[in-house]
Design a protein around this motif. Structure first.
Motif, mmCIF file in Angstrom:
data_model
loop_
_atom_site.group_PDB
_atom_site.id
_atom_site.type_symbol
_atom_site.label_atom_id
_atom_site.label_comp_id
_atom_site.label_asym_id
_atom_site.label_seq_id
_atom_site.Cartn_x
_atom_site.Cartn_y
_atom_site.Cartn_z
ATOM 1 N N THR A 1 -2.747 2.634 -9.666
ATOM 2 C CA THR A 1 -4.149 3.325 -9.037
ATOM 3 C C THR A 1 -5.171 3.550 -10.358
ATOM 4 O O THR A 1 -6.300 3.722 -10.067
ATOM 5 C CB THR A 1 -3.782 4.301 -8.200
ATOM 6 O OG1 THR A 1 -2.925 5.309 -8.936
ATOM 7 C CG2 THR A 1 -3.497 3.849 -6.961
ATOM 8 N N GLY B 1 -1.954 6.791 -12.594
ATOM 9 C CA GLY B 1 -0.849 5.927 -12.005
ATOM 10 C C GLY B 1 -0.699 4.538 -12.349
ATOM 11 O O GLY B 1 -1.679 4.063 -12.898
ATOM 12 N N HIS C 1 -0.559 9.135 -1.860
ATOM 13 C CA HIS C 1 0.056 7.561 -1.657
ATOM 14 C C HIS C 1 1.356 7.513 -0.868
ATOM 15 O O HIS C 1 1.743 6.567 -0.496
ATOM 16 C CB HIS C 1 -0.030 6.826 -3.074
ATOM 17 C CG HIS C 1 1.130 7.519 -3.882
ATOM 18 N ND1 HIS C 1 0.965 8.347 -4.813
ATOM 19 C CD2 HIS C 1 2.403 7.049 -3.890
ATOM 20 C CE1 HIS C 1 2.121 8.732 -5.243
ATOM 21 N NE2 HIS C 1 3.083 7.828 -4.931
ATOM 22 N N ASN D 1 -2.330 7.950 -7.770
ATOM 23 C CA ASN D 1 -1.049 7.879 -8.364
ATOM 24 C C ASN D 1 -0.162 6.532 -8.050
ATOM 25 O O ASN D 1 0.636 6.129 -9.073
ATOM 26 C CB ASN D 1 -0.057 9.110 -8.097
ATOM 27 C CG ASN D 1 0.537 9.666 -9.507
ATOM 28 O OD1 ASN D 1 -0.446 9.543 -10.388
ATOM 29 N ND2 ASN D 1 1.457 10.382 -9.460
ATOM 30 N N ASN D 2 -0.376 5.837 -7.171
ATOM 31 C CA ASN D 2 0.422 4.736 -7.215
ATOM 32 C C ASN D 2 0.049 3.998 -5.576
ATOM 33 O O ASN D 2 -0.607 4.324 -4.829
ATOM 34 C CB ASN D 2 2.012 4.873 -6.799
ATOM 35 C CG ASN D 2 2.893 3.758 -7.319
ATOM 36 O OD1 ASN D 2 2.371 2.580 -7.624
ATOM 37 N ND2 ASN D 2 4.044 4.053 -7.543
#
Length: 305
Positions: free
Chosen positions: A199, A196, A123, A157-158
């Motif tokens: 996510t 995340g 990401h 993760n984000n």
């Protein structure tokens, strides 16, 4: 040759035959073999389609590889996902001979090396960092192949602030397609953990997978509290069930803050034949006893499907 192999894998996954793992036959064949070796588990044929294993996240983080395997054998755990940067030391720094030794240890044991739990993520808006994560993923895919694992776990993760959501989602999906295509040449699965702060939410996982075209890239259900957000666990599960692969992470099954029986029922509803992997974070005084207790709860949940 590689393109032909990739096409074969795609066709096999499309018709539901399963991914070829380490030259040992189809995923379904491996599960059938596991059922025979685990015939004393107390589960019937339908229930034994789901198998129980360990993520070395906390309970195994300080065990070397022989201890990981031995403790899984002692407790009846049938598989392990090796977490990166743990005491077992299974990393890309291993020589060819050391990788072969890891593979041999698992081959000589009833414990399956399901895969490798990496921290690679896709990401980051910094393209240099993104490229490093992609290239390192590829190196660990080679490691997974060498040690006899069937796949690698990664993370989205984000969704970074200040970057349009759609741009990051497309970047993550494009990255997964790249590493997925690479992994297909090695006969491996890329397992994308629902992880995340943003996510992990299943609508965002769906948005990512709407753009994933590589059939060996799958979701690793992660049993997060946000799974219970509207429209509820069943609605969220149905949102992404077509992409759920062969690994599901659970926390301690004795916890009362997550509807594990409902999850097991939902998995049975899609004829799930994969691994239920314990990613425990508590600190029991006796981890061996705790593992045996978790296996007993797993069997009880499976029996109630």
């Amino acid at each position: 040759m590689k393109n032909n192999r990739r096409n074969f894998i795609k066709e096999s996954l499309t018709i539901g035959a399963g991914l070829v793992i380490s030259g040992a036959g189809s995923y379904a064949s491996i599960l059938d073999a596991n059922r025979h070796t685990g015939s004393d588990s107390g589960l019937n044929i339908k229930e034994s389609a789901m198998r129980f294993g360990l993520v070395t996240y906390q309970w195994g983080k300080d065990w070397d590889l022989p201890t990981v395997i031995s403790n899984c054998e002692k407790t009846g755990f049938q598989a392990v996902e090796l977490r990166t940067q743990h005491a077992h030391g299974v990393e890309t720094s291993l020589s060819a001979a050391q990788r072969a030794e890891v593979k041999r240890r698992f081959a000589d044991s009833p414990v399956t090396c399901v895969g490798y739990g990496s921290n690679f993520e896709y990401h980051n808006p910094d393209q240099t960092i993104l490229r490093q994560n992609i290239e390192q993923t590829k190196e660990y895919i080679k490691l997974c192949k060498d040690i006899g694992a069937s796949g690698i776990k990664v993370k989205p993760n984000n969704l970074p602030a200040g970057v349009p959501r759609e741009k990051t989602i497309t970047q993550i999906a494009d990255s997964l397609n790249e590493v997925g295509k690479f992994a297909a040449d090695y006969g491996l699965i890329v397992r994308v953990e629902a992880h995340g702060p943003i996510t992990q939410e299943l609508p965002n996982m769906k948005a990512i997978f709407d753009q994933v075209i590589e059939p060996n890239v799958k979701i690793c259900w992660n049993s997060n509290p946000v799974d219970l957000n509207p429209p509820g666990i069943e609605g969220n599960f149905n949102m992404v069930k077509q992409w759920i692969g062969d690994t599901v992470h659970v926390r301690e099954l004795t916890a009362n803050d997550y509807p594990y029986q409902k999850l097991f029922n939902l998995l049975a509803g899609i004829d799930y034949k994969g691994w239920i992997l314990l990613e425990a974070s508590s600190t029991p005084a006796d981890r061996i006893s705790a593992m045996k207790g978790q296996l007993a709860v797993f069997k009880d949940l499976a029996a109630k499907i």
